[in-house]
Design a protein around this motif. Sequence first.
Motif, short mmCIF file in Angstrom:
data_model
loop_
_atom_site.label_atom_id
_atom_site.label_comp_id
_atom_site.label_asym_id
_atom_site.label_seq_id
_atom_site.Cartn_x
_atom_site.Cartn_y
_atom_site.Cartn_z
N ARG A 191 0.82 -1.21 0.00
CA ARG A 191 0.00 0.00 0.00
C ARG A 191 0.85 1.26 0.00
NH1 ARG A 191 -3.05 -2.96 3.98
NH2 ARG A 191 -5.00 -3.76 3.06
N HIS A 192 2.03 1.17 0.62
CA HIS A 192 2.91 2.33 0.67
C HIS A 192 3.49 2.68 -0.70
CE1 HIS A 192 2.98 2.81 5.09
NE2 HIS A 192 2.74 1.50 5.07
N GLU A 193 3.28 1.78 -1.66
CA GLU A 193 3.72 2.05 -3.03
C GLU A 193 2.57 2.56 -3.89
OE1 GLU A 193 5.62 -1.47 -4.50
OE2 GLU A 193 6.92 -1.66 -2.74
N ASP A 194 1.41 2.79 -3.28
CA ASP A 194 0.22 3.29 -3.99
C ASP A 194 0.02 4.77 -3.64
OD1 ASP A 194 -2.22 3.90 -5.05
OD2 ASP A 194 -3.36 2.44 -3.87
N MET A 201 -4.05 8.65 3.46
CA MET A 201 -3.66 8.37 4.84
C MET A 201 -2.66 9.39 5.40
SD MET A 201 -5.43 5.73 5.58
CE MET A 201 -4.67 5.22 7.11
N LEU A 202 -2.15 10.28 4.57
CA LEU A 202 -1.09 11.19 5.01
C LEU A 202 -1.61 12.19 6.03
CD1 LEU A 202 1.91 11.95 4.39
CD2 LEU A 202 0.98 13.75 2.91
N PRO A 203 -1.02 12.23 7.23
CA PRO A 203 -1.44 13.23 8.22
C PRO A 203 -1.14 14.65 7.71
CG PRO A 203 -0.13 11.49 9.25
CD PRO A 203 0.01 11.32 7.78
N ASP A 204 -1.97 15.60 8.11
CA ASP A 204 -1.78 16.98 7.66
C ASP A 204 -0.96 17.80 8.65
OD1 ASP A 204 -3.54 17.20 9.73
OD2 ASP A 204 -5.17 18.14 8.58
N ALA A 209 4.46 9.57 11.36
CA ALA A 209 3.80 8.93 10.21
C ALA A 209 4.00 9.78 8.95
CB ALA A 209 2.32 8.73 10.50
N ARG A 210 3.86 11.09 9.08
CA ARG A 210 4.05 11.96 7.92
C ARG A 210 5.51 11.92 7.46
NH1 ARG A 210 1.45 16.25 5.38
NH2 ARG A 210 2.84 17.79 4.42
N THR A 211 6.43 11.96 8.41
CA THR A 211 7.85 11.91 8.06
C THR A 211 8.17 10.64 7.28
OG1 THR A 211 8.51 13.23 9.96
CG2 THR A 211 10.19 11.79 9.02
N GLY A 212 7.70 9.49 7.78
CA GLY A 212 7.97 8.24 7.10
C GLY A 212 7.42 8.22 5.69
N ALA A 213 6.21 8.74 5.52
CA ALA A 213 5.59 8.74 4.20
C ALA A 213 6.35 9.65 3.23
CB ALA A 213 4.14 9.19 4.31
N LEU A 214 6.69 10.86 3.67
CA LEU A 214 7.38 11.80 2.78
C LEU A 214 8.78 11.29 2.40
CD1 LEU A 214 6.42 15.30 4.24
CD2 LEU A 214 5.33 14.01 2.39
N LEU A 215 9.40 10.56 3.29
CA LEU A 215 10.74 10.05 3.00
C LEU A 215 10.72 8.84 2.07
CD1 LEU A 215 12.46 10.22 6.51
CD2 LEU A 215 13.08 11.56 4.50
N ALA A 222 -0.40 15.53 -6.15
CA ALA A 222 -1.10 16.45 -5.25
C ALA A 222 -0.34 16.60 -3.94
CB ALA A 222 -2.52 15.94 -4.99
N VAL A 223 0.20 15.51 -3.43
CA VAL A 223 0.97 15.59 -2.18
C VAL A 223 2.23 16.40 -2.40
CG1 VAL A 223 2.35 14.24 -0.56
CG2 VAL A 223 0.05 13.46 -1.17
N VAL A 224 2.92 16.14 -3.51
CA VAL A 224 4.15 16.88 -3.79
C VAL A 224 3.87 18.37 -3.91
CG1 VAL A 224 5.99 17.22 -5.48
CG2 VAL A 224 5.28 14.90 -4.88
N ASP A 225 2.81 18.72 -4.63
CA ASP A 225 2.47 20.14 -4.81
C ASP A 225 2.11 20.80 -3.48
OD1 ASP A 225 2.99 19.99 -7.49
OD2 ASP A 225 0.89 19.77 -8.10
#
Length: 522
Positions: A191-194, A201-204, A209-215, A222-225
């Motif tokens: 799922r982390h590759e989707d 699921m990304l916290p705002d 959790a947000r750090t792990g996802a962004l890394l 949309a997330v990048v922007d």
Amino acid sequence: MPTPEQIWEDADLATRRLAGVALNPSAPQDVLLHLLAEAPLAVRMVLCRDRVLPEAVVDAVIEHPDHRTRSFFARNPHVDPAQRVRLVDDPHWFVHAHLADAPRVTAPAEPRPLPDDAVVRMMNTFDPEHLGGTFYRQFSLTLRRSMATHPDAKVRAWGVGMWGWQDPKTRAALLTDPDDEVRRRAQDRLRHEDPVWVESMLPDRSCHARTGALLHDALSRAVVDSVLTTPAGPEDRRMIAGNPSLPPDVVALLAADPDPEVRWYIARRTDLGPVERRALVSDPEPDVRRTVARHPDLDHDELRALAADPDPRVRLSVSVHPAWTEEERAAIDYEVPLDEPFRYYPERLSTRDPEAVRRDALSGHPMLRREAARESTLPPDLVARLAADDDLGVRVLLAQNQPDVPPALLLRSFLEYTGPERAHLVTRPHFPTHGLAVHAGDEDPAVRALAARDPGTAPATVARLTRDPEPAVRAAFARHPNLPPSLLAQLLDDEELAHHAAANPALAESTLRALVRALPVS
């Protein structure tokens, strides 16, 4: 329940003296058994945790009625791991938790791995909450490398945790595994590759959790922007800079970011295009140039520009680039640092190509030879060659990491290297003992303490060094068998050194028995 530190802190002089008897290599087996049965908890802690034990004493420990006593043995780093796992069927959860938790060893050493079959049994029978922490440090390399394809489903479930090491075929097998838990864990990883799931699921707000996802996770546009325009925290741009899913145009944008740390993270990427590389090669921040200097795709002009960089750290970084010939490498004006930590490195999960290691070992560049010296499986001809190397880092790294190096190299390395993890050298196989008394007057207390390892150190020298300004030196010499008997008897009543004096193998058996007869009531 008191911690081990509290147990020792609360121990009085008599108890600490008995704990020294428990460590004494001359203590008869029946004395050890008596201490195990009757001594206070602090003594049993030291006996069970801090030494190798005769088999009969191990048998008694396994059957000891106090679970805390058994738990100390469960974390003993000195005994054979096969002895520790005799506690795998212990009835108390506390013992299970300590057996699963790796023994404390002095960094950078790693605890010896448990037998593979015992690890598998623990995975199948222990409460999962007791298998967290440092349990993984007790896995053998053989088991780690085979976990994802192991016949036991519990082991495969653990193997999913090394998802990043698995090839596509192994990942596909885990995703269709017949075991529900293995499939669930693998699907959670997938799922982390989707990008759609990650976005949902990304916290705002800034959090782990947000750090792990962004890394690490796949990021949607949309997330990048949103990170570029309305970041949740000041570190967000730096985090996405190293993310492998970052679009090429954003890589180019961040290569010119005003934050030098963002550009540094971009420089570490292996997918940089020519435009980004050229921008970073001329970056005003030396650390950015130093990082991009390692990029595998640098062209001839970029390499030449970095080889002539005004910063010596950048020139050093590019000097080890694999594109150079040995002659070209030698023409670069680099400076080899001597203030780096030369430490022990555990064996890699994936091994390097032996021919690449040999090329590094034969290189004229000390940094490449240092890289080769880290490999624990060097053939004898390379060990001999690097042991005579003129670079301190090469010699010390070889001494720290090779299981079979000459005693003279180990001693020389200890005397010449004073950086982090120097003490690990004296734990290496073949570190010498004889002839160390000549260092008893050295200004360096760590070197003076070497004389405590020499059985030939003169009694007068031993006595003098029990009054050394350095506590560790005093303690080491209080255990030396050449300590004059009259002084040894005095130290048994010394508040600081009684514990160490009682561990002195020169103590007569009658003295040891007399100390045990004075055993305080537990």
